[in-house]
Scaffold this motif. Structure first.
Motif, PDB file in Angstrom:
ATOM      1  N   LEU A  64     125.395 -12.013  28.361  1.00  0.00           N
ATOM      2  CA  LEU A  64     124.842 -11.831  29.673  1.00  0.00           C
ATOM      3  C   LEU A  64     123.880 -12.939  30.193  1.00  0.00           C
ATOM      4  CD1 LEU A  64     123.268  -8.131  28.911  1.00  0.00           C
ATOM      5  CD2 LEU A  64     125.438  -8.628  30.250  1.00  0.00           C
ATOM      6  N   LEU A  65     123.239 -13.814  29.574  1.00  0.00           N
ATOM      7  CA  LEU A  65     122.381 -14.690  29.713  1.00  0.00           C
ATOM      8  C   LEU A  65     123.161 -15.967  30.238  1.00  0.00           C
ATOM      9  CD1 LEU A  65     119.738 -14.186  27.119  1.00  0.00           C
ATOM     10  CD2 LEU A  65     119.828 -13.249  29.521  1.00  0.00           C
ATOM     11  N   ASP A  66     122.269 -16.571  31.275  1.00  0.00           N
ATOM     12  CA  ASP A  66     122.571 -18.085  31.437  1.00  0.00           C
ATOM     13  C   ASP A  66     121.333 -18.921  31.263  1.00  0.00           C
ATOM     14  OD1 ASP A  66     125.205 -17.929  33.090  1.00  0.00           O
ATOM     15  OD2 ASP A  66     124.155 -16.644  34.177  1.00  0.00           O
ATOM     16  N   ALA A  67     119.914 -18.178  31.188  1.00  0.00           N
ATOM     17  CA  ALA A  67     118.973 -18.872  30.800  1.00  0.00           C
ATOM     18  C   ALA A  67     117.868 -18.078  30.147  1.00  0.00           C
ATOM     19  CB  ALA A  67     118.399 -19.693  32.201  1.00  0.00           C
ATOM     20  N   TRP A  68     117.015 -18.650  29.382  1.00  0.00           N
ATOM     21  CA  TRP A  68     116.256 -17.468  28.367  1.00  0.00           C
ATOM     22  C   TRP A  68     114.772 -18.265  28.512  1.00  0.00           C
ATOM     23  CZ3 TRP A  68     115.929 -12.783  26.943  1.00  0.00           C
ATOM     24  CH2 TRP A  68     115.061 -12.425  25.689  1.00  0.00           C
ATOM     25  N   LEU A  69     113.845 -17.449  29.294  1.00  0.00           N
ATOM     26  CA  LEU A  69     112.474 -17.800  29.104  1.00  0.00           C
ATOM     27  C   LEU A  69     111.723 -17.633  27.839  1.00  0.00           C
ATOM     28  CD1 LEU A  69     112.593 -18.639  32.213  1.00  0.00           C
ATOM     29  CD2 LEU A  69     110.421 -17.437  32.623  1.00  0.00           C
ATOM     30  N   MET A  70     111.255 -18.509  27.051  1.00  0.00           N
ATOM     31  CA  MET A  70     110.774 -18.233  25.873  1.00  0.00           C
ATOM     32  C   MET A  70     109.224 -18.834  25.913  1.00  0.00           C
ATOM     33  SD  MET A  70     113.564 -20.398  23.658  1.00  0.00           S
ATOM     34  CE  MET A  70     112.716 -19.940  22.197  1.00  0.00           C
ATOM     35  N   ALA A  71     108.321 -18.291  25.085  1.00  0.00           N
ATOM     36  CA  ALA A  71     107.054 -18.511  24.917  1.00  0.00           C
ATOM     37  C   ALA A  71     106.835 -20.162  24.408  1.00  0.00           C
ATOM     38  CB  ALA A  71     106.128 -17.775  24.433  1.00  0.00           C
ATOM     39  N   GLU A  72     105.963 -20.436  24.601  1.00  0.00           N
ATOM     40  CA  GLU A  72     105.314 -21.992  24.241  1.00  0.00           C
ATOM     41  C   GLU A  72     105.268 -21.719  22.680  1.00  0.00           C
ATOM     42  OE1 GLU A  72     102.820 -23.953  27.669  1.00  0.00           O
ATOM     43  OE2 GLU A  72     101.906 -22.158  26.565  1.00  0.00           O
ATOM     44  N   GLU A  73     104.659 -20.521  22.264  1.00  0.00           N
ATOM     45  CA  GLU A  73     104.559 -20.271  20.868  1.00  0.00           C
ATOM     46  C   GLU A  73     105.945 -20.309  20.091  1.00  0.00           C
ATOM     47  OE1 GLU A  73     101.233 -18.265  22.977  1.00  0.00           O
ATOM     48  OE2 GLU A  73     103.259 -18.810  23.277  1.00  0.00           O
ATOM     49  N   ASP A  74     106.968 -20.193  20.616  1.00  0.00           N
ATOM     50  CA  ASP A  74     108.240 -20.156  20.177  1.00  0.00           C
ATOM     51  C   ASP A  74     109.089 -21.449  20.444  1.00  0.00           C
ATOM     52  OD1 ASP A  74     107.908 -17.306  19.011  1.00  0.00           O
ATOM     53  OD2 ASP A  74     108.143 -16.735  21.138  1.00  0.00           O
ATOM     54  N   ALA A  75     108.717 -22.356  21.080  1.00  0.00           N
ATOM     55  CA  ALA A  75     109.234 -23.710  21.514  1.00  0.00           C
ATOM     56  C   ALA A  75     110.198 -24.249  20.334  1.00  0.00           C
ATOM     57  CB  ALA A  75     108.254 -24.600  21.968  1.00  0.00           C
ATOM     58  N   ASP A  76     109.680 -24.003  18.935  1.00  0.00           N
ATOM     59  CA  ASP A  76     110.705 -24.809  17.990  1.00  0.00           C
ATOM     60  C   ASP A  76     112.086 -23.929  17.785  1.00  0.00           C
ATOM     61  OD1 ASP A  76     109.497 -22.143  17.032  1.00  0.00           O
ATOM     62  OD2 ASP A  76     108.896 -23.205  15.031  1.00  0.00           O
ATOM     63  N   ALA A  77     112.191 -22.782  18.321  1.00  0.00           N
ATOM     64  CA  ALA A  77     113.377 -22.238  18.424  1.00  0.00           C
ATOM     65  C   ALA A  77     114.310 -22.144  19.481  1.00  0.00           C
ATOM     66  CB  ALA A  77     113.022 -20.696  18.221  1.00  0.00           C
ATOM     67  N   ALA A  78     113.881 -23.184  20.632  1.00  0.00           N
ATOM     68  CA  ALA A  78     114.536 -23.522  21.822  1.00  0.00           C
ATOM     69  C   ALA A  78     115.881 -24.037  21.428  1.00  0.00           C
ATOM     70  CB  ALA A  78     113.685 -24.592  22.599  1.00  0.00           C
ATOM     71  N   ALA A  79     116.196 -24.876  20.417  1.00  0.00           N
ATOM     72  CA  ALA A  79     117.350 -25.532  19.908  1.00  0.00           C
ATOM     73  C   ALA A  79     118.315 -24.327  19.558  1.00  0.00           C
ATOM     74  CB  ALA A  79     117.238 -26.452  18.904  1.00  0.00           C
ATOM     75  N   GLN A  80     117.813 -23.341  18.796  1.00  0.00           N
ATOM     76  CA  GLN A  80     118.650 -22.284  18.341  1.00  0.00           C
ATOM     77  C   GLN A  80     119.229 -21.546  19.699  1.00  0.00           C
ATOM     78  OE1 GLN A  80     115.498 -20.856  15.464  1.00  0.00           O
ATOM     79  NE2 GLN A  80     117.258 -19.886  15.062  1.00  0.00           N
ATOM     80  N   VAL A  81     118.576 -21.336  20.634  1.00  0.00           N
ATOM     81  CA  VAL A  81     118.759 -20.741  21.896  1.00  0.00           C
ATOM     82  C   VAL A  81     120.041 -21.442  22.542  1.00  0.00           C
ATOM     83  CG1 VAL A  81     118.184 -20.071  24.048  1.00  0.00           C
ATOM     84  CG2 VAL A  81     116.605 -19.316  21.991  1.00  0.00           C
ATOM     85  N   GLU A  82     119.538 -22.753  22.704  1.00  0.00           N
ATOM     86  CA  GLU A  82     120.537 -23.687  23.452  1.00  0.00           C
ATOM     87  C   GLU A  82     122.130 -23.777  22.653  1.00  0.00           C
ATOM     88  OE1 GLU A  82     120.344 -25.744  25.915  1.00  0.00           O
ATOM     89  OE2 GLU A  82     118.079 -25.632  26.705  1.00  0.00           O
ATOM     90  N   ALA A  83     121.820 -23.777  21.337  1.00  0.00           N
ATOM     91  CA  ALA A  83     123.242 -23.861  20.392  1.00  0.00           C
ATOM     92  C   ALA A  83     124.066 -22.583  20.605  1.00  0.00           C
ATOM     93  CB  ALA A  83     122.795 -24.073  18.931  1.00  0.00           C
ATOM     94  N   ALA A  84     123.501 -21.322  21.079  1.00  0.00           N
ATOM     95  CA  ALA A  84     123.972 -20.223  21.336  1.00  0.00           C
ATOM     96  C   ALA A  84     124.802 -20.285  22.775  1.00  0.00           C
ATOM     97  CB  ALA A  84     123.110 -19.191  21.387  1.00  0.00           C
ATOM     98  N   GLY A  85     124.530 -21.463  23.445  1.00  0.00           N
ATOM     99  CA  GLY A  85     124.877 -21.371  24.697  1.00  0.00           C
ATOM    100  C   GLY A  85     124.059 -20.834  26.084  1.00  0.00           C
ATOM    101  N   ILE A  86     122.809 -20.890  25.625  1.00  0.00           N
ATOM    102  CA  ILE A  86     122.014 -20.396  26.677  1.00  0.00           C
ATOM    103  C   ILE A  86     120.746 -21.401  26.800  1.00  0.00           C
ATOM    104  CG2 ILE A  86     120.188 -18.391  27.123  1.00  0.00           C
ATOM    105  CD1 ILE A  86     121.685 -16.726  24.760  1.00  0.00           C
ATOM    106  N   ARG A  87     120.485 -21.644  28.163  1.00  0.00           N
ATOM    107  CA  ARG A  87     119.673 -22.616  28.390  1.00  0.00           C
ATOM    108  C   ARG A  87     118.371 -21.890  28.098  1.00  0.00           C
ATOM    109  NH1 ARG A  87     117.145 -24.718  33.353  1.00  0.00           N
ATOM    110  NH2 ARG A  87     118.161 -23.477  34.745  1.00  0.00           N
ATOM    111  N   ALA A  88     117.446 -22.787  27.444  1.00  0.00           N
ATOM    112  CA  ALA A  88     116.254 -22.299  26.830  1.00  0.00           C
ATOM    113  C   ALA A  88     115.083 -23.092  27.827  1.00  0.00           C
ATOM    114  CB  ALA A  88     115.940 -22.750  25.494  1.00  0.00           C
ATOM    115  N   VAL A  89     114.172 -22.193  28.565  1.00  0.00           N
ATOM    116  CA  VAL A  89     113.050 -22.629  29.156  1.00  0.00           C
ATOM    117  C   VAL A  89     111.889 -22.082  28.584  1.00  0.00           C
ATOM    118  CG1 VAL A  89     111.955 -22.511  31.550  1.00  0.00           C
ATOM    119  CG2 VAL A  89     114.561 -22.543  31.340  1.00  0.00           C
ATOM    120  N   VAL A  90     111.029 -23.286  28.346  1.00  0.00           N
ATOM    121  CA  VAL A  90     109.858 -22.780  27.473  1.00  0.00           C
ATOM    122  C   VAL A  90     108.543 -22.860  28.522  1.00  0.00           C
ATOM    123  CG1 VAL A  90     108.289 -23.565  25.761  1.00  0.00           C
ATOM    124  CG2 VAL A  90     110.748 -23.839  25.321  1.00  0.00           C
ATOM    125  N   ARG A  91     108.103 -21.659  28.668  1.00  0.00           N
ATOM    126  CA  ARG A  91     106.732 -21.478  29.490  1.00  0.00           C
ATOM    127  C   ARG A  91     105.925 -20.673  29.003  1.00  0.00           C
ATOM    128  NH1 ARG A  91     109.518 -24.920  31.578  1.00  0.00           N
ATOM    129  NH2 ARG A  91     109.930 -25.354  33.723  1.00  0.00           N
TER     130      ARG A  91
END
Length: 322
Positions: A272-299
């Protein structure tokens, strides 16, 4: 008005807070009112009246009538009628119906008994206060959520959630009849016409899950020409409120921002997702989200008030390019 046409999938208190932020962000942009598709999977009949907890949470929040201390119900409510029901041995002693809240349920039940659909009832409810969004139920069918426990016992979701605080181990969640349900009028068409679809930081299993389980809605989101942006309900590896972690564990999903993103899946891979907003506290997991084909946006994702949440919604709209 100009600006993006926004559709939000939402439920629960988190969905109500997020919807306040959506209204705030769109008002600043001079955009049309958003359409919010609301979970009705946790609806129930109690003492002869029809309750729609997620619908009411969003309506009360948008109207400025919600009890922000308890997180549910009407501000300044009293419980005289509830005490009388308990004196008669009616209803659930652990499920409080406030007097003002009961007025909502009585009005809704009367309209339903008169032949109005849930869609038409919500439209009537929306006329009392200037809500600033259009509300649609996910379906007009009754598809209440039931919890099947280990051993086979079944409880209505509200009993499991409110009385037992999710302490009884669930085997699965069911929405009897949902396979025969159809989206409420306007839901699919509004998604198709949207400029952006937002998935609120609501419980992925029992708030967003039932919406997507209505035949036709998941396909409509997947097929939408608009970008689909989800907002993580997990901050710092923990649920923000409620017992969503128990729900996630039941379906085999880890309580983490990256795992919930993977649960929704990338649209490029049939999710379903094109992009995923994730918390600053979870920024270290952004690469995993990107690897799944979803753009990670940390805010920052703490929804402390409508203005702060509006800034978060701005980030979601920016991620969609609208």
């Amino acid at each position: 008005m100009t600006g993006p046409r926004v559709v939000v999938l939402a439920g629960g208190v988190g969905g109500a807070k997020f919807t306040l932020g959506v209204r705030e962000a769109l008002a600043r942009r001079g955009a049309p009112e958003a359409t919010v598709v609301v979970n009705t999977g946790d609806d129930l009949w109690l003492s002869g009246v029809r309750l729609q907890p997620d619908v009411d949470s969003i309506v009360y929040a948008l109207a400025g009538q919600n009890d922000t201390t308890r997180g549910w119900g009407r501000a300044g409510d009293t419980e005289r009628v509830n005490a009388e029901l308990q004196a008669w041995g009616a209803g659930w002693p652990w499920f409080t119906l406030g007097d003002l809240d009961l007025g909502t349920h009585l009005a809704r039940t009367g309209w339903l008994r008169d032949g109005f659909t849930p869609t038409e009832v919500i439209a009537r409810m929306s006329q009392r206060w200037p809500l600033g969004v259009d509300l649609l139920p996910m379906t007009d069918a009754e598809v209440d959520t039931w919890v099947v426990l280990n051993g086979g016992a079944r409880l209505h979701f509200q009993e499991w959630w409110t009385r037992h605080r999710a302490a009884l181990t669930p085997e699965r969640f069911e929405n009897p009849g949902i396979d025969r349900a159809v989206p409420a009028p306007g839901v699919v068409e509004t998604i198709a016409a949207a400029d952006v679809v937002l998935i609120a930081p609501s419980n992925p299993v029992v708030s967003i899950g039932p919406i997507l389980a209505v035949p036709g809605i998941r396909d409509a989101v997947r097929a939408a020409s608009a970008p689909v942006v989800g907002v993580s309900p997990i901050i710092g590896g923990r649920v923000v409120r409620g017992m969503a972690d128990v729900c996630l564990a039941t379906i085999g999903v880890e309580t983490s921002a990256s795992a919930v993103a993977a649960h929704y899946g990338a649209r490029a891979d049939g999710g379903l997702l094109d992009a995923w907003l994730m918390a600053e506290e979870d920024a270290d997991a952004a690469a995993q989200v990107e690897a799944a084909g979803i753009r990670a946006v940390v805010r920052p994702l703490w929804m402390t008030d409508a203005a702060t949440t509006g800034v978060m919604v701005d980030a979601a709209l920016d991620a969609a390019g609208v």
